[in-house]
Design a protein around this motif. Structure first.
Motif, mmCIF file in Angstrom:
data_model
loop_
_atom_site.group_PDB
_atom_site.id
_atom_site.type_symbol
_atom_site.label_atom_id
_atom_site.label_comp_id
_atom_site.label_asym_id
_atom_site.label_seq_id
_atom_site.Cartn_x
_atom_site.Cartn_y
_atom_site.Cartn_z
ATOM 1 N N VAL A 97 1.115 1.825 10.831
ATOM 2 C CA VAL A 97 0.577 1.580 9.489
ATOM 3 C C VAL A 97 1.090 2.611 8.487
ATOM 4 O O VAL A 97 1.045 2.388 7.278
ATOM 5 N N SER A 98 1.586 3.737 8.988
ATOM 6 C CA SER A 98 2.151 4.749 8.091
ATOM 7 C C SER A 98 3.428 4.262 7.422
ATOM 8 O O SER A 98 3.905 4.874 6.462
ATOM 9 N N HIS A 99 3.980 3.159 7.916
ATOM 10 C CA HIS A 99 5.187 2.588 7.314
ATOM 11 C C HIS A 99 4.865 1.704 6.112
ATOM 12 O O HIS A 99 5.785 1.252 5.423
ATOM 13 N N LEU A 100 3.590 1.459 5.858
ATOM 14 C CA LEU A 100 3.212 0.615 4.723
ATOM 15 C C LEU A 100 3.657 1.221 3.392
ATOM 16 O O LEU A 100 3.915 0.500 2.428
ATOM 17 N N SER A 101 3.741 2.540 3.354
ATOM 18 C CA SER A 101 4.142 3.202 2.109
ATOM 19 C C SER A 101 5.584 2.898 1.739
ATOM 20 O O SER A 101 6.006 3.145 0.605
ATOM 21 N N TYR A 102 6.361 2.355 2.701
ATOM 22 C CA TYR A 102 7.744 1.992 2.416
ATOM 23 C C TYR A 102 7.878 0.528 1.998
ATOM 24 O O TYR A 102 8.984 0.050 1.739
ATOM 25 N N LEU A 103 6.756 -0.184 1.952
ATOM 26 C CA LEU A 103 6.788 -1.609 1.630
ATOM 27 C C LEU A 103 6.105 -1.874 0.289
ATOM 28 O O LEU A 103 5.353 -2.825 0.135
ATOM 29 N N THR A 104 6.380 -1.031 -0.678
ATOM 30 C CA THR A 104 5.711 -1.144 -1.970
ATOM 31 C C THR A 104 6.175 -2.370 -2.743
ATOM 32 O O THR A 104 7.320 -2.816 -2.608
ATOM 33 N N THR A 105 5.287 -2.891 -3.542
ATOM 34 C CA THR A 105 5.585 -4.045 -4.387
ATOM 35 C C THR A 105 6.443 -3.607 -5.573
ATOM 36 O O THR A 105 6.180 -2.572 -6.182
ATOM 37 N N ALA A 111 -2.568 -2.601 -12.043
ATOM 38 C CA ALA A 111 -3.646 -2.976 -11.123
ATOM 39 C C ALA A 111 -3.789 -4.499 -11.053
ATOM 40 O O ALA A 111 -3.944 -5.068 -9.967
ATOM 41 N N ASP A 112 -3.715 -5.159 -12.205
ATOM 42 C CA ASP A 112 -3.831 -6.619 -12.238
ATOM 43 C C ASP A 112 -2.662 -7.282 -11.510
ATOM 44 O O ASP A 112 -2.844 -8.267 -10.782
ATOM 45 N N TYR A 113 -1.463 -6.730 -11.705
ATOM 46 C CA TYR A 113 -0.272 -7.309 -11.076
ATOM 47 C C TYR A 113 -0.341 -7.162 -9.548
ATOM 48 O O TYR A 113 -0.048 -8.110 -8.812
ATOM 49 N N LEU A 114 -0.719 -5.975 -9.099
ATOM 50 C CA LEU A 114 -0.811 -5.751 -7.656
ATOM 51 C C LEU A 114 -1.893 -6.629 -7.032
ATOM 52 O O LEU A 114 -1.726 -7.140 -5.917
ATOM 53 N N PHE A 115 -3.005 -6.785 -7.738
ATOM 54 C CA PHE A 115 -4.067 -7.653 -7.220
ATOM 55 C C PHE A 115 -3.552 -9.073 -7.002
ATOM 56 O O PHE A 115 -3.864 -9.715 -5.998
ATOM 57 N N GLU A 116 -2.750 -9.549 -7.929
ATOM 58 C CA GLU A 116 -2.257 -10.927 -7.859
ATOM 59 C C GLU A 116 -1.094 -11.091 -6.885
ATOM 60 O O GLU A 116 -0.995 -12.117 -6.198
ATOM 61 N N HIS A 117 -0.206 -10.072 -6.803
ATOM 62 C CA HIS A 117 1.062 -10.286 -6.117
ATOM 63 C C HIS A 117 1.294 -9.438 -4.857
ATOM 64 O O HIS A 117 2.152 -9.797 -4.044
ATOM 65 N N SER A 118 0.589 -8.353 -4.687
ATOM 66 C CA SER A 118 0.858 -7.477 -3.543
ATOM 67 C C SER A 118 0.525 -8.156 -2.217
ATOM 68 O O SER A 118 -0.496 -8.826 -2.082
ATOM 69 N N GLN A 119 1.416 -7.949 -1.266
ATOM 70 C CA GLN A 119 1.181 -8.405 0.110
ATOM 71 C C GLN A 119 0.981 -7.202 1.030
ATOM 72 O O GLN A 119 1.043 -7.336 2.254
ATOM 73 N N ASN A 120 0.747 -6.039 0.433
ATOM 74 C CA ASN A 120 0.645 -4.788 1.180
ATOM 75 C C ASN A 120 -0.822 -4.343 1.255
ATOM 76 O O ASN A 120 -1.425 -3.999 0.231
ATOM 77 N N PRO A 121 -1.415 -4.303 2.451
ATOM 78 C CA PRO A 121 -2.816 -3.892 2.599
ATOM 79 C C PRO A 121 -3.093 -2.492 2.059
ATOM 80 O O PRO A 121 -4.194 -2.221 1.575
ATOM 81 N N LEU A 122 -2.100 -1.603 2.134
ATOM 82 C CA LEU A 122 -2.278 -0.251 1.620
ATOM 83 C C LEU A 122 -2.526 -0.269 0.117
ATOM 84 O O LEU A 122 -3.429 0.415 -0.378
ATOM 85 N N GLU A 123 -1.738 -1.032 -0.614
ATOM 86 C CA GLU A 123 -1.891 -1.092 -2.061
ATOM 87 C C GLU A 123 -3.258 -1.664 -2.451
ATOM 88 O O GLU A 123 -3.894 -1.187 -3.393
ATOM 89 N N ILE A 124 -3.699 -2.680 -1.712
ATOM 90 C CA ILE A 124 -5.006 -3.271 -1.998
ATOM 91 C C ILE A 124 -6.116 -2.277 -1.657
ATOM 92 O O ILE A 124 -7.107 -2.169 -2.390
ATOM 93 N N ALA A 125 -5.955 -1.534 -0.576
ATOM 94 C CA ALA A 125 -6.952 -0.524 -0.202
ATOM 95 C C ALA A 125 -7.038 0.575 -1.251
ATOM 96 O O ALA A 125 -8.130 1.072 -1.557
ATOM 97 N N GLN A 126 -5.902 0.962 -1.810
ATOM 98 C CA GLN A 126 -5.895 1.982 -2.863
ATOM 99 C C GLN A 126 -6.602 1.477 -4.115
ATOM 100 O O GLN A 126 -7.383 2.205 -4.736
ATOM 101 N N LEU A 127 -6.328 0.228 -4.483
ATOM 102 C CA LEU A 127 -7.016 -0.369 -5.624
ATOM 103 C C LEU A 127 -8.517 -0.446 -5.370
ATOM 104 O O LEU A 127 -9.337 -0.193 -6.255
#
Length: 231
Positions: free
Chosen positions: A61-69, A81-97
């Motif tokens: 899961v530490s590799h998620l930081s390399y899969l940024t949107t 924040a709105d863009y990531l909510f709509e388009h991110s497929q990365n659980p890390l980004e959603i967890a940060q939000l």
């Protein structure tokens, strides 16, 4: 072997582990329970990590930081924040939000949130006095209690605590709009929406301890610590 026999053996095993823990560490039963809870949570986290790795096709899961949107540098924080909510497929980004949204939720304060937290059922005659009898059809009966504290007294107490200048009209409108215990602030709605997005991506619900783990796992200053089993 029936279920009752299995249950007895499981309880015996737990008791044996407890005795061994106390004997080998010199700690108390309460400390054992805290340790066992921590170990159980670590095992649960490992299981969730494996689910994410399988879904995202990564080793850790530490590799998620390399899969940024991919995002635009011209975006404001709100737009990001709105863009990531709509388009991110990365659980890390959603967890940060989600973690940021939880902080916002805990700090949220407005008239409706104060009314929701503090307003108790009040005499129906108070509504008829300051509102309109024709509106009674819009109001849940759960708001009314003839033995309840008068509406003007409750409002005085709210304003004493928060100094938001809540008025009778504010409360009348609130009870017309919401049934008891159904109000959700915009901040709370954002948190729930992010939890739903996270579950869509991972198949499991997001909890505070797992969000913290996921974010720490992707911080380069992370220090990995292990604890040996004391028996």
């Amino acid at each position: 072997m029936n279920s009752q026999t299995t249950e007895i053996k499981d309880k015996s095993k737990v008791q044996t582990n407890l005795e061994r823990y106390i004997q080998n560490t010199g700690k108390t039963e309460a400390e054992y329970k805290a340790w066992a809870t921590q170990v159980g949570r670590k095992m649960h986290i490992n299981t969730l990590d494996k689910l994410i790795c399988a879904t995202m096709n990564i080793y850790s899961v530490s590799h998620l930081s390399y899969l940024t949107t991919e995002i635009s540098d011209l975006m404001s924080q709100e737009q990001l924040a709105d863009y990531l909510f709509e388009h991110s497929q990365n659980p890390l980004e959603i967890a940060q939000l989600w973690q940021s949204a939880k902080t916002e939720e805990n700090a949220w304060l407005d008239k409706n949130s104060v009314i929701n937290e503090h307003l108790k059922p009040f005499p129906k005659t108070d509504f008829e006095r300051w509102g309109d009898k024709n509106w009674l059809a819009d109001v849940s009966k759960s708001w009314f209690n003839k033995e309840g504290l008068n509406l003007d007294v409750q409002i005085q107490e709210m304003n004493h605590l928060y100094e938001l200048e809540i008025t009778i009209d504010d409360v009348i409108e609130f009870v017309r709009t919401y049934r008891r215990n159904t109000y959700s602030s915009p901040a709370a709605q954002k948190v729930r929406a992010l939890e739903n997005r996270f579950k869509e991506l991972t198949s499991f619900a997001l909890k505070d301890y797992y969000a913290e783990h996921l974010i720490k796992a992707n911080t380069f200053t992370q220090t990995i610590q292990t604890e040996d089993v004391p028996f």
